[in-house]
Design an enzyme around this catalytic site. Structure first.
Site, short mmCIF file in Angstrom:
data_model
loop_
_atom_site.label_atom_id
_atom_site.label_comp_id
_atom_site.label_asym_id
_atom_site.label_seq_id
_atom_site.Cartn_x
_atom_site.Cartn_y
_atom_site.Cartn_z
CB SER A 70 -0.86 0.01 1.27
OG SER A 70 -1.53 1.25 1.42
CE1 TYR B 257 -4.34 -1.98 4.98
CE2 TYR B 257 -3.45 0.19 4.51
CZ TYR B 257 -3.97 -1.01 4.07
OH TYR B 257 -4.10 -1.25 2.73
P1 NAI Z 1 -11.35 -5.94 -0.36
O1 NAI Z 1 -11.86 -5.84 1.03
O2 NAI Z 1 -12.22 -5.66 -1.51
O3 NAI Z 1 -10.65 -7.36 -0.59
C1 NAI Z 1 -9.88 -7.98 0.39
C2 NAI Z 1 -10.16 -9.47 0.33
O4 NAI Z 1 -9.33 -10.11 1.31
C3 NAI Z 1 -11.62 -9.81 0.69
O5 NAI Z 1 -12.17 -10.66 -0.29
C4 NAI Z 1 -11.50 -10.52 2.03
O6 NAI Z 1 -12.49 -11.52 2.23
C5 NAI Z 1 -10.11 -11.10 1.94
N1 NAI Z 1 -9.57 -11.43 3.25
C6 NAI Z 1 -9.63 -10.71 4.39
N2 NAI Z 1 -9.07 -11.39 5.39
C7 NAI Z 1 -8.64 -12.57 4.88
C8 NAI Z 1 -7.98 -13.69 5.42
N3 NAI Z 1 -7.65 -13.76 6.73
N4 NAI Z 1 -7.70 -14.73 4.61
C9 NAI Z 1 -8.03 -14.68 3.29
N5 NAI Z 1 -8.68 -13.66 2.73
C10 NAI Z 1 -8.97 -12.60 3.52
O7 NAI Z 1 -10.10 -4.94 -0.37
P2 NAI Z 1 -9.08 -4.51 -1.52
O8 NAI Z 1 -9.08 -3.06 -1.54
O9 NAI Z 1 -9.27 -5.29 -2.75
O10 NAI Z 1 -7.73 -4.98 -0.82
C11 NAI Z 1 -6.83 -5.88 -1.41
C12 NAI Z 1 -5.43 -5.54 -0.91
O11 NAI Z 1 -5.09 -4.24 -1.36
C13 NAI Z 1 -5.32 -5.51 0.61
O12 NAI Z 1 -4.11 -6.11 0.99
C14 NAI Z 1 -5.31 -4.03 0.91
O13 NAI Z 1 -4.64 -3.75 2.11
C15 NAI Z 1 -4.58 -3.50 -0.29
N6 NAI Z 1 -4.78 -2.08 -0.57
C16 NAI Z 1 -6.02 -1.59 -0.85
C17 NAI Z 1 -6.16 -0.23 -1.11
C18 NAI Z 1 -7.48 0.38 -1.41
O14 NAI Z 1 -7.54 1.62 -1.45
N7 NAI Z 1 -8.53 -0.38 -1.64
C19 NAI Z 1 -5.01 0.68 -1.11
C20 NAI Z 1 -3.78 0.03 -0.82
C21 NAI Z 1 -3.68 -1.29 -0.57
#
Ligand code: NAI
Length: 235
Positions: free
Chosen positions: A133, A146
């Site tokens: 991130s 985070y």
């Molecule tokens: P999201 O919430 O849409 O997707 C995250 C996914 O991870 C979900 O499907 C959730 O069920 C899964 N998850 C959560 N805990 C879990 C676990 N213990 N085991 C397996 N799966 C698990 O969020 P997004 O935005 O797609 O996030 C994806 C990655 O991108 C994350 O690592 C997040 O920190 C990172 N990120 C997101 C940003 C944003 O602005 N959306 C910015 C920077 C980084």
């Protein structure tokens, strides 16, 4: 493009968009997440996708997912670690040890477990992309757990890249800025803010899309990035 990929966090957001991007390029996919409904939805539009429930904070789950992928498609070409959680939205002094343990369990230990079990079974020329991130490179007020966890992901990425280079395996991170996914919606709700509050801080005055982050991940997985490792690509 690579032949096979294991993607964590594939039920939503950036993980789902990455599955769509790699799937469209003909990559055989193993998609994992704790959200089985979301996983099924991601897989429904893809030709060569298998799904498996996997909690990345549980080492046995991660080990089983890697074994499942190798059984299905042979030595892994790509691992994309997108599973992650935001954790508490509060000043550092109000955050608790339990909250930190939860965030580190998923974001840091999850990333470590993936590397620990996938690296030994990856094909030469293979590639890992960890989703860190911009909070892994900068301050992120009200998100200390985070930010600390994502700085850790950057450290793991750089170290694993050096250790894996001679085996011909590359390890990079993407560092997305604010991207339009359920995680950002939740975060805004918790902070009592709107999308407009956020986009005011962004030079382009808009959120990124999951597909835009997925394109950067697909690039890092591709032969076009064959001599790029240990890097943090801000999107
Ligand atoms: P999201 O919430 O849409 O997707 C995250 C996914 O991870 C979900 O499907 C959730 O069920 C899964 N998850 C959560 N805990 C879990 C676990 N213990 N085991 C397996 N799966 C698990 O969020 P997004 O935005 O797609 O996030 C994806 C990655 O991108 C994350 O690592 C997040 O920190 C990172 N990120 C997101 C940003 C944003 O602005 N959306 C910015 C920077 C980084």
């Amino acid at each position: 493009m690579p032949r096979s990929a294991l993607i964590t966090g594939a039920a939503s957001g950036i993980g789902r968009a990455t599955a769509q991007a790699l799937g469209a390029a003909g990559v055989a996919l193993v998609l994992t997440d704790i959200d089985e409904g979301g996983l099924a939805e991601t897989a429904s539009g893809l030709a060569h996708a298998r799904t498996l429930r996997c909690d990345v904070s549980v080492e046995d789950d991660v080990q089983a997912a890697v074994a499942f992928a190798v059984e299905a498609f042979g030595p892994l070409d790509v691992l994309v670690q997108s599973a992650g959680i935001e954790g508490p939205v509060a000043p550092l002094v109000q955050q608790t040890a339990d909250e930190w343990a939860r965030v580190f369990g998923v974001n840091v230990m999850g990333t470590f477990f993936g590397l620990r079990h996938a690296l030994p079974v990856m094909a030469r020329g293979g590639s890992v992309v960890n989703v860190a991130s911009i909070a892994g490179l900068n301050a992120f007020p009200l998100h200390a757990a985070y930010a600390a966890s994502k700085h850790a992901v950057v450290g793991i990425t750089r170290t694993a890249a050096v250790e894996s280079a001679r085996a011909g395996i590359r390890v990079n991170a993407v560092c997305p800025g604010f991207t339009d996914t359920p995680m950002v919606e939740d975060g805004l709700r918790k902070a009592g803010q709107t999308v407009a509050d956020l986009t005011r801080l962004i030079p382009a005055r808009r959120l990124g899309t999951p597909a835009e982050v997925a394109a950067a991940i697909a690039y890092l997985c591709s032969d076009a990035a064959a001599y790029i490792t240990g890097q943090t690509l801000v999107v």
